[in-house]
Design a protein around this motif. Structure first.
Motif, PDB file in Angstrom:
ATOM      1  N   VAL A  75       0.836  -1.201   0.000  1.00 20.34           N
ATOM      2  CA  VAL A  75       0.000   0.000   0.000  1.00 20.34           C
ATOM      3  C   VAL A  75       0.877   1.261   0.000  1.00 20.34           C
ATOM      4  CG1 VAL A  75      -1.709   1.305   1.333  1.00 20.34           C
ATOM      5  CG2 VAL A  75      -1.881  -1.188   1.186  1.00 20.34           C
ATOM      6  N   ALA A  76       1.966   1.226   0.752  1.00 21.23           N
ATOM      7  CA  ALA A  76       2.812   2.411   0.908  1.00 21.23           C
ATOM      8  C   ALA A  76       3.489   2.832  -0.391  1.00 21.23           C
ATOM      9  CB  ALA A  76       3.870   2.158   1.987  1.00 21.23           C
ATOM     10  N   MET A  77       3.999   1.870  -1.150  1.00 16.34           N
ATOM     11  CA  MET A  77       4.722   2.255  -2.375  1.00 16.34           C
ATOM     12  C   MET A  77       3.799   2.925  -3.394  1.00 16.34           C
ATOM     13  SD  MET A  77       7.705   2.539  -3.667  1.00 16.34           S
ATOM     14  CE  MET A  77       8.864   1.352  -3.083  1.00 16.34           C
ATOM     15  N   PRO A  78       2.618   2.373  -3.667  1.00 12.75           N
ATOM     16  CA  PRO A  78       1.716   3.108  -4.564  1.00 12.75           C
ATOM     17  C   PRO A  78       1.327   4.482  -4.009  1.00 12.75           C
ATOM     18  CG  PRO A  78       0.964   0.852  -4.324  1.00 12.75           C
ATOM     19  CD  PRO A  78       2.079   1.049  -3.344  1.00 12.75           C
ATOM     20  N   LEU A  79       1.181   4.585  -2.687  1.00 14.34           N
ATOM     21  CA  LEU A  79       0.876   5.876  -2.077  1.00 14.34           C
ATOM     22  C   LEU A  79       2.005   6.872  -2.337  1.00 14.34           C
ATOM     23  CD1 LEU A  79      -0.843   7.752  -0.300  1.00 14.34           C
ATOM     24  CD2 LEU A  79       0.307   6.740   1.691  1.00 14.34           C
ATOM     25  N   LEU A  80       3.249   6.440  -2.156  1.00 17.70           N
ATOM     26  CA  LEU A  80       4.384   7.325  -2.421  1.00 17.70           C
ATOM     27  C   LEU A  80       4.445   7.711  -3.901  1.00 17.70           C
ATOM     28  CD1 LEU A  80       7.186   5.695  -0.237  1.00 17.70           C
ATOM     29  CD2 LEU A  80       5.861   7.760   0.266  1.00 17.70           C
ATOM     30  N   VAL A  81       4.169   6.752  -4.788  1.00 19.79           N
ATOM     31  CA  VAL A  81       4.153   7.039  -6.231  1.00 19.79           C
ATOM     32  C   VAL A  81       3.057   8.066  -6.535  1.00 19.79           C
ATOM     33  CG1 VAL A  81       3.653   6.025  -8.505  1.00 19.79           C
ATOM     34  CG2 VAL A  81       5.227   4.872  -6.937  1.00 19.79           C
ATOM     35  N   TRP A  82       1.900   7.891  -5.917  1.00 20.34           N
ATOM     36  CA  TRP A  82       0.801   8.838  -6.112  1.00 20.34           C
ATOM     37  C   TRP A  82       1.174  10.227  -5.593  1.00 20.34           C
ATOM     38  CZ3 TRP A  82      -2.307  11.422  -2.488  1.00 20.34           C
ATOM     39  CH2 TRP A  82      -3.412  12.095  -3.026  1.00 20.34           C
ATOM     40  N   MET A  83       1.825  10.288  -4.425  1.00 20.14           N
ATOM     41  CA  MET A  83       2.233  11.570  -3.858  1.00 20.14           C
ATOM     42  C   MET A  83       3.256  12.264  -4.765  1.00 20.14           C
ATOM     43  SD  MET A  83       2.360  10.405   0.152  1.00 20.14           S
ATOM     44  CE  MET A  83       3.506  11.652   0.620  1.00 20.14           C
ATOM     45  N   GLU A  84       4.195  11.483  -5.312  1.00 19.72           N
ATOM     46  CA  GLU A  84       5.181  12.048  -6.233  1.00 19.72           C
ATOM     47  C   GLU A  84       4.487  12.568  -7.482  1.00 19.72           C
ATOM     48  OE1 GLU A  84       7.804  12.455  -9.549  1.00 19.72           O
ATOM     49  OE2 GLU A  84       6.321  10.847  -9.419  1.00 19.72           O
ATOM     50  N   ARG A  85       3.503  11.817  -7.952  1.00 18.47           N
ATOM     51  CA  ARG A  85       2.748  12.237  -9.140  1.00 18.47           C
ATOM     52  C   ARG A  85       2.023  13.558  -8.881  1.00 18.47           C
ATOM     53  NH1 ARG A  85      -2.612  11.423 -11.482  1.00 18.47           N
ATOM     54  NH2 ARG A  85      -2.365  11.342 -13.739  1.00 18.47           N
ATOM     55  N   ARG A  86       1.400  13.661  -7.714  1.00 17.40           N
ATOM     56  CA  ARG A  86       0.680  14.901  -7.369  1.00 17.40           C
ATOM     57  C   ARG A  86       1.636  16.090  -7.356  1.00 17.40           C
ATOM     58  NH1 ARG A  86      -4.671  15.892  -6.404  1.00 17.40           N
ATOM     59  NH2 ARG A  86      -3.923  17.250  -4.769  1.00 17.40           N
ATOM     60  N   ALA A  87       2.826  15.896  -6.805  1.00 16.13           N
ATOM     61  CA  ALA A  87       3.806  16.987  -6.780  1.00 16.13           C
ATOM     62  C   ALA A  87       4.258  17.327  -8.200  1.00 16.13           C
ATOM     63  CB  ALA A  87       5.005  16.595  -5.920  1.00 16.13           C
ATOM     64  N   ARG A  88       4.459  16.306  -9.026  1.00 15.83           N
ATOM     65  CA  ARG A  88       4.911  16.508 -10.409  1.00 15.83           C
ATOM     66  C   ARG A  88       3.819  17.125 -11.271  1.00 15.83           C
ATOM     67  NH1 ARG A  88       4.201  12.535 -13.707  1.00 15.83           N
ATOM     68  NH2 ARG A  88       4.404  11.010 -12.044  1.00 15.83           N
ATOM     69  N   VAL A  89       2.585  16.643 -11.145  1.00 16.11           N
ATOM     70  CA  VAL A  89       1.475  17.189 -11.925  1.00 16.11           C
ATOM     71  C   VAL A  89       1.263  18.653 -11.534  1.00 16.11           C
ATOM     72  CG1 VAL A  89      -1.030  17.064 -12.278  1.00 16.11           C
ATOM     73  CG2 VAL A  89       0.364  14.999 -12.402  1.00 16.11           C
ATOM     74  N   GLY A  90       1.432  18.945 -10.275  1.00 21.73           N
ATOM     75  CA  GLY A  90       1.351  20.332  -9.830  1.00 21.73           C
ATOM     76  C   GLY A  90       2.407  21.189 -10.513  1.00 21.73           C
ATOM     77  N   GLU A  91       3.611  20.613 -10.726  1.00 22.88           N
ATOM     78  CA  GLU A  91       4.665  21.328 -11.446  1.00 22.88           C
ATOM     79  C   GLU A  91       4.211  21.638 -12.859  1.00 22.88           C
ATOM     80  OE1 GLU A  91       8.503  19.399 -11.471  1.00 22.88           O
ATOM     81  OE2 GLU A  91       8.249  18.837  -9.376  1.00 22.88           O
ATOM     82  N   ALA A  92       3.624  20.647 -13.523  1.00 26.11           N
ATOM     83  CA  ALA A  92       3.175  20.840 -14.914  1.00 26.11           C
ATOM     84  C   ALA A  92       2.077  21.905 -14.972  1.00 26.11           C
ATOM     85  CB  ALA A  92       2.678  19.525 -15.504  1.00 26.11           C
ATOM     86  N   ARG A  93       1.157  21.852 -14.018  1.00 27.13           N
ATOM     87  CA  ARG A  93       0.096  22.861 -13.985  1.00 27.13           C
ATOM     88  C   ARG A  93       0.679  24.247 -13.772  1.00 27.13           C
ATOM     89  NH1 ARG A  93      -3.655  19.549 -10.080  1.00 27.13           N
ATOM     90  NH2 ARG A  93      -4.626  18.168 -11.590  1.00 27.13           N
ATOM     91  N   GLY A  94       1.656  24.321 -12.844  1.00 27.35           N
ATOM     92  CA  GLY A  94       2.292  25.610 -12.574  1.00 27.35           C
ATOM     93  C   GLY A  94       3.028  26.135 -13.798  1.00 27.35           C
ATOM     94  N   ALA A  95       3.692  25.243 -14.531  1.00 27.48           N
ATOM     95  CA  ALA A  95       4.426  25.672 -15.732  1.00 27.48           C
ATOM     96  C   ALA A  95       3.455  26.171 -16.788  1.00 27.48           C
ATOM     97  CB  ALA A  95       5.260  24.510 -16.275  1.00 27.48           C
TER      98      ALA A  95
END
Length: 183
Positions: free
Chosen positions: A156-176
């Motif tokens: 459960v933890a690894m997919p959660l961490l992957v999801w959290m990284e994705r949220r941070a990265r997608v936020g970067e794309a939105r910000g750009a």
């Protein structure tokens, strides 16, 4: 990248090996240096802030998860490896490290949640068993039950961490995109 994997394992050994040798502060210092260097590669602003928040949140998730294992009697730390309670600072540093490499050395797992669950279910217990073998932790009450609990947690933890990284990265794309439209 090869350099990313080398840095990951150097920090991992600083955390686990340091704790096993009675230097439980060594790993958190190494991870702090690694994370600081990683964050400096991101331009100052919202993207760096999102990444930093994601790393802090990963550490909190790790603290809670490993503390549950400790309180349940699945995991404990010898006195020479303890720095904090119920979980330790070096274990929290390992969670932060894991989250930090998801955008770099482990980016092959990006957005692959099933793969992340499988990797977590296998890699999590192997990492804890390595820590036990090195003398940084002890599993109980029985090794098979402890390994099963750790596998379940990390599936459960690894997919959660992957999801959290994705949220941070997608936020970067939105910000750009937003910055591009503002120009």
């Amino acid at each position: 990248s090869l350099l990313g994997f080398i840095a990951f394992y150097a920090c991992w050994f600083a955390c686990v090996g340091g704790a096993a040798r009675g230097w439980p502060w060594l790993g958190p210092v190494a991870v702090l240096v690694y994370v600081g260097a990683t964050l400096r590669t991101i331009p100052a602003g919202p993207a760096r802030s999102r990444q930093a928040r994601m790393l802090v949140l990963s550490g909190l998730v790790g603290y809670v998860a490993d503390s549950i294992l400790v309180l349940a009697g699945v995991l404990r730390f010898p006195a020479h490896a303890a720095l904090g309670w119920p979980s330790t600072a070096w274990m929290v540093a390992l969670w932060v490290l894991q989250a930090a490499v998801l955008g770099g050395a482990m980016s092959w797992m990006r957005d692959r949640f099933v793969l992340a669950a499988v990797v977590g279910a296998i890699g999590g217990p192997l990492a804890y068993l390595a820590g036990v073998r090195m003398g940084a932790a002890v599993l109980g009450p029985t090794r098979p039950a402890a390994v099963a609990a750790i596998a379940a947690l990390w599936s459960v933890a690894m997919p959660l961490l992957v999801w959290m990284e994705r949220r941070a990265r997608v936020g970067e794309a939105r910000g750009a995109r937003g910055e591009r439209f503002a120009q």
